[in-house]
Write an enzyme that holds these catalytic residues in place. Structure first.
Site, PDB file in Angstrom:
ATOM      1  CE  LYS A 126     -79.825  -4.124 -23.754  1.00 59.95           C
ATOM      2  NZ  LYS A 126     -79.703  -2.975 -24.623  1.00 59.95           N
ATOM      3  CG  ASP A 166     -78.662  -0.683 -22.373  1.00 59.68           C
ATOM      4  OD1 ASP A 166     -79.031  -0.848 -23.064  1.00 59.68           O
ATOM      5  OD2 ASP A 166     -79.189  -0.789 -21.553  1.00 59.68           O
TER       6      ASP A 166
HETATM    7  N1  GLU Z   1     -77.514  -0.729 -25.104  1.00 57.71           N
HETATM    8  C1  GLU Z   1     -77.811  -0.561 -27.199  1.00 57.71           C
HETATM    9  C2  GLU Z   1     -79.549  -0.328 -26.930  1.00 57.71           C
HETATM   10  O1  GLU Z   1     -80.165  -0.502 -26.381  1.00 57.71           O
HETATM   11  C3  GLU Z   1     -76.878  -0.532 -28.103  1.00 57.71           C
HETATM   12  C4  GLU Z   1     -76.960  -1.883 -28.175  1.00 57.71           C
HETATM   13  C5  GLU Z   1     -75.971  -2.386 -29.077  1.00 57.71           C
HETATM   14  O2  GLU Z   1     -74.608  -1.404 -29.781  1.00 57.71           O
HETATM   15  O3  GLU Z   1     -75.006  -3.512 -29.227  1.00 57.71           O
HETATM   16  O4  GLU Z   1     -79.520  -0.207 -28.208  1.00 57.71           O
END
Ligand code: GLU
Length: 448
Positions: A126, A166
């Site tokens: 992340k 996100d």
């Molecule tokens: N931010 C999204 C999540 O919390 C998507 C992450 C992604 O698509 O890699 O899963």
């Protein structure tokens, strides 16, 4: 509780002082893993948990850029590469004023389990920044994204780490980030970011995927409990991409979205959302004003109440779709008093532990974010597959795969979360199901 689990939690508390969100998620997850750990003493011997709670790598960097007034601005950038036992790091980037290491770490930790649940070979990561997109012009957003990528690009790659969106990072930001990445790398690497535009390697269904997947999960959960989505009244927090996808699919499936909320208050929609209202959510988000009040000014028959949350509105199903800890113990008490019989977190860690315990004590249906919202990253995983195969699937094809993945996640939660009395503990089920695959992979690959 096992002495081993408690000692790992104690260590996390000591090492991560000042990062309460991370400590909260580690405690919640690790305690629920007790039955799995009891069955697998080899995981304790290999100190799988002690290793799992420590990110493999963390990158913190300066992001300097120039605003429209010509003033230099400095933000902080983060990328936490948490666990790569089952695949390259994968997870979104969050741009929000309150972002700091504790938020990125909690999200990265959750992502390990979520990505494992999808059944796809993706590890957990992340990133993000304390950059606040509210009130920024498109030019400022572009310059910030370019400056952010100037540092991040060394650390990511198709087989290394694949960021996505996100909170605060949608199609527009991914465009700017990807453009800069290609300029720096001098390669057309379509697979290094997901959430791309449809004409340049993106999955046609990625914008809708998190919300759609969430509703597919809820459908399965309701079906098993002998309940129906048709006619159910749903309260949703947020008006971003996720809330939009959830509202769209909920309405399509015959439910009524009767409330959406923003940081400024809640809009109640007595007859439920219609198509025009759902489309307008996208405009609201794109305006960068981060307020929901204009919704009520635009649509007759809807009411805006300042300072109130969506959880103050009488509903059958509550869907937190915005941020962590946005539904607390008091909100849960109010919902329960109003007869709510289901809550599914669509945001990551949308409910506080107090709220979850209140729902579980009351015996209503509850499912955690890492299972409910996994359709987003799953569709990102499908986008990666399309990119490396140099193909593009139709919306229908992606939707079918998304359906299948959400049904499998639901099955896994039921398998690992079914209690002796037949009740399904979705929190435990999701954590154990996600954990088993990662733990086994770590065990087989040695001490790293
Ligand atoms: N931010 C999204 C999540 O919390 C998507 C992450 C992604 O698509 O890699 O899963």
């Amino acid at each position: 509780m096992s002495a081993y689990i408690e000692s790992v939690i104690e260590n996390v508390k000591k090492r991560n002082q000042g990062e309460p969100e991370f400590i909260q998620t580690v405690e919640e997850v690790l305690r629920s893993l007790e039955p799995a750990m009891a069955q697998h003493p080899e995981y304790e011997d290999a100190d799988i948990l002690g290793r799992l709670v420590e990110p493999e790598r963390q990158i913190f960097f300066r992001v300097a850029w120039v605003d429209d007034a010509g003033k230099v601005q400095v933000n902080r950038g983060f990328r936490v590469q948490f666990n790569s036992a089952i695949g390259p790091y994968k997870g979104g980037l969050r741009f929000q004023a309150n972002v700091y290491s504790g938020i990125i770490k909690f999200l990265g930790f959750e992502q390990i389990f979520k990505n494992s649940l999808t059944g796809l070979p993706i590890g957990g990561g992340k990133g993000g920044s304390d950059f606040d997109p509210a009130g920024k012009s498109d030019g400022e957003i572009m310059r910030f994204c370019q400056a952010f990528m100037l540092e991040l690009w060394h650390n990511i790659g198709v087989d290394t780490d694949v960021p996505a969106g996100d909170v605060g990072v949608g199609g527009r930001e991914i465009g700017f980030l990807n453009g800069m990445y290609q300029k720096l790398a001098r390669k057309y690497h379509t697979g290094v970011l997901t959430g791309k535009g449809e004409t340049w390697g993106g999955s046609i269904l990625r914008p809708e995927a998190t919300g759609f997947g969430a509703l597919y999960f809820v459908q399965h959960m309701l079906h098993l409990a002998g309940k129906k989505l048709e006619g159910a009244k749903i309260a949703i927090s947020g008006f971003g991409n996720v809330a939009w996808g959830a509202s769209k699919k909920a309405t399509e499936l015959g439910a009524k979205v009767i409330a959406i909320s923003g940081p400024d208050g809640v809009v109640t929609i007595p007859n439920g959302m219609n198509e025009e209202m759902i489309d307008y959510m996208l405009e609201l988000r794109a305006s960068n004003r981060n307020i929901v009040a204009p919704f009520a000014e635009k649509f007759a028959g809807t009411t805006f109440t300042p300072g109130k949350k969506a959880w103050s509105v009488k509903c059958d199903i509550a869907l937190p779709c915005a941020f962590q800890n946005e539904l607390n113990g008091d909100d849960a008490a109010e919902l329960l008093k109003n007869g709510t019989w289901c809550c599914a977190e669509v945001s990551n860690m949308g409910c506080t532990p107090e709220a979850i315990h209140a729902f579980q004590k009351a015996g209503i249906l509850f499912a955690p974010g890492k299972a409910v919202n996994a359709g987003g990253v799953a569709t990102s995983g499908l986008e990666m597959t399309q990119n490396c195969m140099h193909i593009s699937w139709s919306g229908k094809e992606v939707d079918e795969k998304l359906h299948f993945i959400m049904a499998s996640i639901h099955d896994a939660c039921v398998k690992f979360g079914k209690q002796k009395d037949g009740h399904i503990d979705y929190v435990k089920g999701a954590n154990i199901a996600g954990f088993m695959k990662v733990a086994q992979a770590m065990l087989e690959q040695g001490v790293l």
